[in-house]
Motif scaffolding. Structure first.
Motif, PDB file in Angstrom:
ATOM      1  N   TRP A 280       0.833  -1.202   0.000  1.00 24.70           N
ATOM      2  CA  TRP A 280       0.000   0.000   0.000  1.00 24.70           C
ATOM      3  C   TRP A 280       0.869   1.255   0.000  1.00 24.70           C
ATOM      4  CZ3 TRP A 280      -0.205   3.628   4.055  1.00 24.70           C
ATOM      5  CH2 TRP A 280      -1.155   4.650   3.884  1.00 24.70           C
ATOM      6  N   TYR A 281       1.842   1.313   0.909  1.00 30.75           N
ATOM      7  CA  TYR A 281       2.707   2.486   1.012  1.00 30.75           C
ATOM      8  C   TYR A 281       3.596   2.612  -0.217  1.00 30.75           C
ATOM      9  CZ  TYR A 281       6.205   5.781   2.650  1.00 30.75           C
ATOM     10  OH  TYR A 281       7.054   6.848   2.760  1.00 30.75           O
ATOM     11  N   ARG A 282       4.128   1.506  -0.679  1.00 30.94           N
ATOM     12  CA  ARG A 282       5.017   1.560  -1.847  1.00 30.94           C
ATOM     13  C   ARG A 282       4.303   2.092  -3.088  1.00 30.94           C
ATOM     14  NH1 ARG A 282       6.632  -2.799   1.007  1.00 30.94           N
ATOM     15  NH2 ARG A 282       8.757  -2.738   1.781  1.00 30.94           N
ATOM     16  N   ALA A 283       2.991   1.873  -3.170  1.00 28.98           N
ATOM     17  CA  ALA A 283       2.215   2.333  -4.328  1.00 28.98           C
ATOM     18  C   ALA A 283       1.862   3.821  -4.248  1.00 28.98           C
ATOM     19  CB  ALA A 283       0.933   1.509  -4.453  1.00 28.98           C
ATOM     20  N   LEU A 284       2.002   4.414  -3.089  1.00 32.24           N
ATOM     21  CA  LEU A 284       1.672   5.836  -2.948  1.00 32.24           C
ATOM     22  C   LEU A 284       2.717   6.715  -3.631  1.00 32.24           C
ATOM     23  CD1 LEU A 284       0.692   6.000   0.843  1.00 32.24           C
ATOM     24  CD2 LEU A 284      -0.873   6.059  -1.113  1.00 32.24           C
ATOM     25  N   ALA A 285       2.277   7.848  -4.142  1.00 36.51           N
ATOM     26  CA  ALA A 285       3.216   8.847  -4.665  1.00 36.51           C
ATOM     27  C   ALA A 285       3.910   9.488  -3.468  1.00 36.51           C
ATOM     28  CB  ALA A 285       2.470   9.892  -5.482  1.00 36.51           C
ATOM     29  N   LYS A 286       5.219   9.662  -3.587  1.00 37.91           N
ATOM     30  CA  LYS A 286       6.002  10.263  -2.506  1.00 37.91           C
ATOM     31  C   LYS A 286       6.904  11.342  -3.085  1.00 37.91           C
ATOM     32  CE  LYS A 286       6.866   5.849  -1.136  1.00 37.91           C
ATOM     33  NZ  LYS A 286       5.784   5.366  -1.924  1.00 37.91           N
ATOM     34  N   PRO A 287       7.289  12.317  -2.258  1.00 40.71           N
ATOM     35  CA  PRO A 287       8.160  13.376  -2.766  1.00 40.71           C
ATOM     36  C   PRO A 287       9.542  12.822  -3.109  1.00 40.71           C
ATOM     37  CG  PRO A 287       7.913  13.573  -0.391  1.00 40.71           C
ATOM     38  CD  PRO A 287       6.969  12.496  -0.837  1.00 40.71           C
ATOM     39  N   SER A 288      10.242  13.531  -3.963  1.00 37.17           N
ATOM     40  CA  SER A 288      11.565  13.091  -4.412  1.00 37.17           C
ATOM     41  C   SER A 288      12.578  13.018  -3.271  1.00 37.17           C
ATOM     42  CB  SER A 288      12.092  14.025  -5.502  1.00 37.17           C
ATOM     43  OG  SER A 288      12.213  15.344  -4.982  1.00 37.17           O
ATOM     44  N   TRP A 289      12.346  13.761  -2.208  1.00 32.70           N
ATOM     45  CA  TRP A 289      13.294  13.805  -1.094  1.00 32.70           C
ATOM     46  C   TRP A 289      13.008  12.747  -0.026  1.00 32.70           C
ATOM     47  CZ3 TRP A 289      10.595  14.858   3.289  1.00 32.70           C
ATOM     48  CH2 TRP A 289       9.390  15.530   3.147  1.00 32.70           C
ATOM     49  N   THR A 290      12.100  11.812  -0.309  1.00 34.55           N
ATOM     50  CA  THR A 290      11.816  10.731   0.637  1.00 34.55           C
ATOM     51  C   THR A 290      13.103   9.952   0.908  1.00 34.55           C
ATOM     52  OG1 THR A 290       9.556  10.518  -0.190  1.00 34.55           O
ATOM     53  CG2 THR A 290      10.457   8.629   1.028  1.00 34.55           C
TER      54      THR A 290
ATOM     55  N   LEU B 266      13.907  17.138  15.203  1.00 31.55           N
ATOM     56  CA  LEU B 266      14.197  17.345  13.782  1.00 31.55           C
ATOM     57  C   LEU B 266      13.614  16.211  12.944  1.00 31.55           C
ATOM     58  CD1 LEU B 266      15.598  18.815  11.440  1.00 31.55           C
ATOM     59  CD2 LEU B 266      17.675  17.537  12.013  1.00 31.55           C
ATOM     60  N   TRP B 267      13.796  14.970  13.391  1.00 36.20           N
ATOM     61  CA  TRP B 267      13.303  13.817  12.624  1.00 36.20           C
ATOM     62  C   TRP B 267      11.777  13.812  12.571  1.00 36.20           C
ATOM     63  CZ3 TRP B 267      15.100  10.906   9.008  1.00 36.20           C
ATOM     64  CH2 TRP B 267      14.445   9.740   8.657  1.00 36.20           C
ATOM     65  N   VAL B 268      11.115  14.140  13.668  1.00 35.38           N
ATOM     66  CA  VAL B 268       9.648  14.191  13.669  1.00 35.38           C
ATOM     67  C   VAL B 268       9.168  15.314  12.757  1.00 35.38           C
ATOM     68  CG1 VAL B 268       7.594  14.560  15.110  1.00 35.38           C
ATOM     69  CG2 VAL B 268       9.426  13.071  15.915  1.00 35.38           C
ATOM     70  N   THR B 269       9.916  16.393  12.672  1.00 31.94           N
ATOM     71  CA  THR B 269       9.589  17.478  11.747  1.00 31.94           C
ATOM     72  C   THR B 269       9.678  16.977  10.300  1.00 31.94           C
ATOM     73  OG1 THR B 269      10.421  19.114  13.321  1.00 31.94           O
ATOM     74  CG2 THR B 269      10.216  19.817  11.016  1.00 31.94           C
ATOM     75  N   ILE B 270      10.730  16.243   9.994  1.00 32.32           N
ATOM     76  CA  ILE B 270      10.890  15.665   8.651  1.00 32.32           C
ATOM     77  C   ILE B 270       9.764  14.673   8.374  1.00 32.32           C
ATOM     78  CG2 ILE B 270      12.361  14.170   7.235  1.00 32.32           C
ATOM     79  CD1 ILE B 270      14.781  15.520   8.712  1.00 32.32           C
ATOM     80  N   ALA B 271       9.462  13.827   9.360  1.00 31.63           N
ATOM     81  CA  ALA B 271       8.379  12.849   9.198  1.00 31.63           C
ATOM     82  C   ALA B 271       7.049  13.546   8.953  1.00 31.63           C
ATOM     83  CB  ALA B 271       8.292  11.947  10.426  1.00 31.63           C
ATOM     84  N   GLY B 272       6.823  14.649   9.652  1.00 30.90           N
ATOM     85  CA  GLY B 272       5.594  15.411   9.444  1.00 30.90           C
ATOM     86  C   GLY B 272       5.524  15.991   8.042  1.00 30.90           C
ATOM     87  N   ALA B 273       6.636  16.535   7.579  1.00 30.73           N
ATOM     88  CA  ALA B 273       6.674  17.078   6.212  1.00 30.73           C
ATOM     89  C   ALA B 273       6.443  15.965   5.188  1.00 30.73           C
ATOM     90  CB  ALA B 273       8.011  17.779   5.958  1.00 30.73           C
ATOM     91  N   LEU B 274       6.991  14.795   5.447  1.00 27.35           N
ATOM     92  CA  LEU B 274       6.791  13.658   4.547  1.00 27.35           C
ATOM     93  C   LEU B 274       5.328  13.219   4.573  1.00 27.35           C
ATOM     94  CD1 LEU B 274       7.980  11.567   2.626  1.00 27.35           C
ATOM     95  CD2 LEU B 274       8.654  10.219   4.620  1.00 27.35           C
ATOM     96  N   ASN B 275       4.732  13.146   5.761  1.00 28.08           N
ATOM     97  CA  ASN B 275       3.318  12.767   5.885  1.00 28.08           C
ATOM     98  C   ASN B 275       2.428  13.767   5.143  1.00 28.08           C
ATOM     99  OD1 ASN B 275       1.565  11.296   8.705  1.00 28.08           O
ATOM    100  ND2 ASN B 275       0.710  11.928   6.763  1.00 28.08           N
ATOM    101  N   ILE B 276       2.705  15.062   5.311  1.00 31.94           N
ATOM    102  CA  ILE B 276       1.929  16.094   4.611  1.00 31.94           C
ATOM    103  C   ILE B 276       2.090  15.928   3.097  1.00 31.94           C
ATOM    104  CG2 ILE B 276       1.819  18.575   4.088  1.00 31.94           C
ATOM    105  CD1 ILE B 276       2.495  19.035   7.093  1.00 31.94           C
TER     106      ILE B 276
END
Length: 162
Positions: A28-38, A134-144
């Motif tokens: 499911w997750y692998r099929a989602l579109a993700k930003p290039s910086w993932t 910092l990591w939770v901030t990155i995770a939040g940006a990735l989730n958004i």
């Protein structure tokens, strides 16, 4: 006594981390579109292992200094680790992108409050929490980003079979 406290905090972190094994990203997750910086997949276990060690060291340092301020810091520490363990089942297990974001927002607030409370008791303990924030901030940006890149999936999450 320090190492006993460290072990107790590390066990708590490992409990939160176990949710990653119980609810892996999967197709499911692998099929989602993700930003290039993932970040690549290997970054996550390396980062979380490092963060859990830092979190445990911070908790142990403050647990050695019993005071009302330390008790507040430790209560916040317990709250953030609970939310840390909650995000994975919500995001990957239930496949709820938006709900995962709300968990991450609460986690970010708890981590920031914990960092502040730890800092007030022991500056080193506070500093040990800074990479985590910092990591939770990155995770939040990735989730958004995942939420924005997958609007249909976010609006209509898959039905979870019971």
């Amino acid at each position: 006594m320090f190492w006993l406290f460290f072990a107790i905090f590390l066990v708590a972190c490992c409990g939160a981390g176990l949710t990653g094994g119980l609810f892996p990203p999967g197709p499911w997750y692998r099929a989602l579109a993700k930003p290039s910086w993932t970040p690549p997949d290997w970054v996550f276990p390396v980062t979380w292992t490092t963060l859990y060690v830092c979190m445990s060291l911070a908790g142990a340092r403050v647990a050695m200094q019993p005071s009302p301020e330390a008790m507040l810091a430790l209560a916040l520490w317990a709250g953030q680790v609970a939310f840390n363990g909650l995000w994975t089942p919500v995001f990957f297990g239930l496949q709820r992108i938006k709900a995962g974001l709300f968990v991450l927002i609460a986690l970010w607030v708890l981590v920031a409050a914990t960092l502040w409370a730890l800092w007030r008791v022991d500056m080193v303990a506070g500093l040990l929490f800074a990479p985590y924030l910092l990591w939770v901030t990155i995770a939040g940006a990735l989730n958004i980003s995942v939420w924005r890149l997958n609007p249909d999936e976010a609006k209509n999450p898959p039905a979870i079979e019971t």
